[in-house]
Design a protein around this motif. Structure first.
Motif, PDB file in Angstrom:
ATOM      1  N   VAL A 103      26.649  89.584  44.791  1.00  0.00           N
ATOM      2  CA  VAL A 103      25.694  88.569  45.227  1.00  0.00           C
ATOM      3  C   VAL A 103      25.364  87.628  44.078  1.00  0.00           C
ATOM      4  O   VAL A 103      25.320  86.397  44.240  1.00  0.00           O
ATOM      5  CB  VAL A 103      24.407  89.232  45.769  1.00  0.00           C
ATOM      6  N   THR A 104      25.143  88.192  42.893  1.00  0.00           N
ATOM      7  CA  THR A 104      24.802  87.365  41.728  1.00  0.00           C
ATOM      8  C   THR A 104      25.914  86.380  41.408  1.00  0.00           C
ATOM      9  O   THR A 104      25.666  85.185  41.196  1.00  0.00           O
ATOM     10  CB  THR A 104      24.517  88.262  40.514  1.00  0.00           C
ATOM     11  N   PHE A 105      27.157  86.856  41.364  1.00  0.00           N
ATOM     12  CA  PHE A 105      28.252  85.973  40.997  1.00  0.00           C
ATOM     13  C   PHE A 105      28.524  84.927  42.074  1.00  0.00           C
ATOM     14  O   PHE A 105      28.808  83.766  41.758  1.00  0.00           O
ATOM     15  CB  PHE A 105      29.517  86.788  40.713  1.00  0.00           C
ATOM     16  N   LYS A 106      28.432  85.314  43.330  1.00  0.00           N
ATOM     17  CA  LYS A 106      28.684  84.344  44.394  1.00  0.00           C
ATOM     18  C   LYS A 106      27.617  83.258  44.403  1.00  0.00           C
ATOM     19  O   LYS A 106      27.910  82.078  44.604  1.00  0.00           O
ATOM     20  CB  LYS A 106      28.747  85.065  45.742  1.00  0.00           C
ATOM     21  N   ARG A 107      26.364  83.632  44.177  1.00  0.00           N
ATOM     22  CA  ARG A 107      25.310  82.627  44.123  1.00  0.00           C
ATOM     23  C   ARG A 107      25.460  81.752  42.875  1.00  0.00           C
ATOM     24  O   ARG A 107      25.177  80.546  42.908  1.00  0.00           O
ATOM     25  CB  ARG A 107      23.931  83.296  44.129  1.00  0.00           C
ATOM     26  N   ALA A 108      25.888  82.350  41.767  1.00  0.00           N
ATOM     27  CA  ALA A 108      26.077  81.577  40.543  1.00  0.00           C
ATOM     28  C   ALA A 108      27.177  80.544  40.710  1.00  0.00           C
ATOM     29  O   ALA A 108      27.028  79.374  40.327  1.00  0.00           O
ATOM     30  CB  ALA A 108      26.391  82.512  39.376  1.00  0.00           C
ATOM     31  N   ILE A 109      28.284  80.952  41.299  1.00  0.00           N
ATOM     32  CA  ILE A 109      29.405  80.029  41.509  1.00  0.00           C
ATOM     33  C   ILE A 109      29.018  78.928  42.484  1.00  0.00           C
ATOM     34  O   ILE A 109      29.351  77.754  42.302  1.00  0.00           O
ATOM     35  CB  ILE A 109      30.635  80.800  42.013  1.00  0.00           C
ATOM     36  N   ALA A 110      28.302  79.306  43.553  1.00  0.00           N
ATOM     37  CA  ALA A 110      27.902  78.317  44.554  1.00  0.00           C
ATOM     38  C   ALA A 110      26.949  77.268  43.977  1.00  0.00           C
ATOM     39  O   ALA A 110      26.877  76.146  44.494  1.00  0.00           O
ATOM     40  CB  ALA A 110      27.243  79.018  45.744  1.00  0.00           C
ATOM     41  N   ALA A 111      26.236  77.618  42.909  1.00  0.00           N
ATOM     42  CA  ALA A 111      25.270  76.691  42.324  1.00  0.00           C
ATOM     43  C   ALA A 111      25.921  75.644  41.423  1.00  0.00           C
ATOM     44  O   ALA A 111      25.266  74.679  41.030  1.00  0.00           O
ATOM     45  CB  ALA A 111      24.220  77.471  41.529  1.00  0.00           C
ATOM     46  N   LEU A 112      27.194  75.828  41.084  1.00  0.00           N
ATOM     47  CA  LEU A 112      27.869  74.922  40.150  1.00  0.00           C
ATOM     48  C   LEU A 112      28.795  73.964  40.889  1.00  0.00           C
ATOM     49  O   LEU A 112      29.393  74.315  41.902  1.00  0.00           O
ATOM     50  CB  LEU A 112      28.693  75.728  39.141  1.00  0.00           C
ATOM     51  N   SER A 113      28.916  72.768  40.323  1.00  0.00           N
ATOM     52  CA  SER A 113      29.908  71.832  40.837  1.00  0.00           C
ATOM     53  C   SER A 113      31.288  72.238  40.323  1.00  0.00           C
ATOM     54  O   SER A 113      31.413  73.100  39.434  1.00  0.00           O
ATOM     55  CB  SER A 113      29.590  70.410  40.377  1.00  0.00           C
TER      56      SER A 113
END
Length: 377
Positions: A195-205
């Motif tokens: 969950v942490t990594f997927k949310r982190a990636i989704a937050a970046l362009s």
């Protein structure tokens, strides 16, 4: 590990119950007491011994922050540096001083295996980043999140190689010490890493992802043990991450701030009043405040203090937002470019191989014989 010389005696054959949340299960007492005590009598006896060992004014390390819940339960948060021997000693001392009912650590179910692995195996595993690990990360988190996880593992492997110390030693010490405290439960308090990594990636362009990956790939500054101890007030790994992602506030929010909220929530769930067992249903219920020890990276302590008395909603930080349309277009463009380069590479390689093959005398001779044998009209 270098700890106090005197090892406390084990009053009972108990072992911590490992959960990923605040369990309501009543601690288990194993049979075999020579005096044939009932379960309630045995529980009360061991609880009395535990309370005698619990210090009213515990002598705690300076890295410990004490928090009090509304019902009087106490939480002792040990801020650690993940590669520090001093942090391991701080965890051991705190658990022995306060004799907790629950120990909560900054781990999730995807990283729980490190609790029972020996230091040598962990050291080898932390240094090795193999294709198998990459495939597992991609299967678990998706391509982008899996690659980012492997890059962060590279950062951890870099520290491990520099210091020769396996990460997570304070969590293993917490697990061992919790097993020596009667009726102590062991909780996994961190948000699941996918969950942490997927949310982190989704937050970046797209370009932020490229820039971050570039920075992680070329991280190679030397680190000494003195650097770790100087960073005792702020965990080394998290400090390095903060320096790299300072220009990515959304990444800091997902990797640090949101996990502060999750860890606070799990600590508050663990800090609930305990109901003591009753000899019969006619006996009135009796509850007592609980004592909890939390073991987290030093960088999370300020956030836990800040969130301790606020209303928390972890549902919104447990969801993974869908990727934006621009992200899907970028991924398709990258895949198309990769396939194009692969196709061109195969074409160029085949053409070059054919040229080299035809340049050989044997090949030319065989080709000439084939042409001579071919029927002419």
């Amino acid at each position: 590990m270098e700890g106090p010389e005197e090892q406390p005696p084990r009053e009972a054959d108990t072992e911590p119950v490992v959960t990923s949340g605040a369990s309501e299960a009543v601690p288990r007492v194993l049979p075999g007491d020579p005096q044939n005590l009932s379960d309630v009598d045995a529980f009360n006896l061991l609880l009395e011994m535990k309370l005698k060992r619990r210090r009213e004014r515990p002598d705690l390390p300076r890295t410990v922050t004490e928090l009090v819940a509304e019902d009087g339960s106490r939480v002792y948060v040990v801020g650690t540096a993940h590669f520090s021997d001093d942090s391991k000693r701080d965890v051991v001392k705190t658990i022995r001083e306060v004799q907790p009912d629950v120990v909560v650590v900054e781990l999730c179910q995807y990283r729980v295996s490190m609790l029972k692995m020996d230091e040598r195996t962990l050291l080898r595993e932390a240094k090795e980043i193999s294709l198998e690990k990459l495939q597992q990360a991609i299967r678990q988190n998706g391509v982008a999140s899996g690659l980012m996880q492997m890059l962060l593992l590279k950062v951890s492997a870099h520290i491990t190689e520099q210091l020769g110390v396996a990460p997570g030693g304070e969590f293993r010490e917490a697990f061992k010490e919790a097993s020596r405290v009667p009726f102590c439960k062991f909780h996994l308090g961190d948000r699941p890493i996918p969950v942490t990594f997927k949310r982190a990636i989704a937050a970046l362009s797209f370009w932020q992802k490229v820039k971050l990956a570039w920075g992680l790939c070329f991280l190679s500054d030397p680190i000494s043990k003195d650097d770790v101890e100087r960073c005792k007030q702020k965990d080394l790994l998290e400090q390095m991450m903060a320096e790299m992602v300072g220009e990515f506030p959304d990444l800091h929010r997902t990797i640090v701030s949101e996990r502060d909220v999750y860890l606070t929530y799990m600590l508050r769930q663990a800090a609930r009043r305990l109901e003591l067992p009753r000899a019969s249903d006619a006996e009135p219920r009796k509850c007592v405040p609980s004592v909890v020890v939390g073991v987290v990276g030093m960088g999370h302590v300020p956030g836990i203090e800040k969130n301790w008395t606020t209303d928390l909603n972890i549902q919104e930080i447990m969801t993974v937002p869908p990727p934006p349309a621009s992200g899907r277009v970028s991924r398709l463009a990258v895949k198309a470019a990769a396939l194009g380069l692969l196709g061109y590479g195969l074409y160029w390689t085949g053409r070059r191989a054919a040229s080299l093959l035809l340049a050989l005398p044997t090949a030319r001779h065989c080709l000439q014989r084939l042409c001579d044998a071919w029927p002419h009209k």
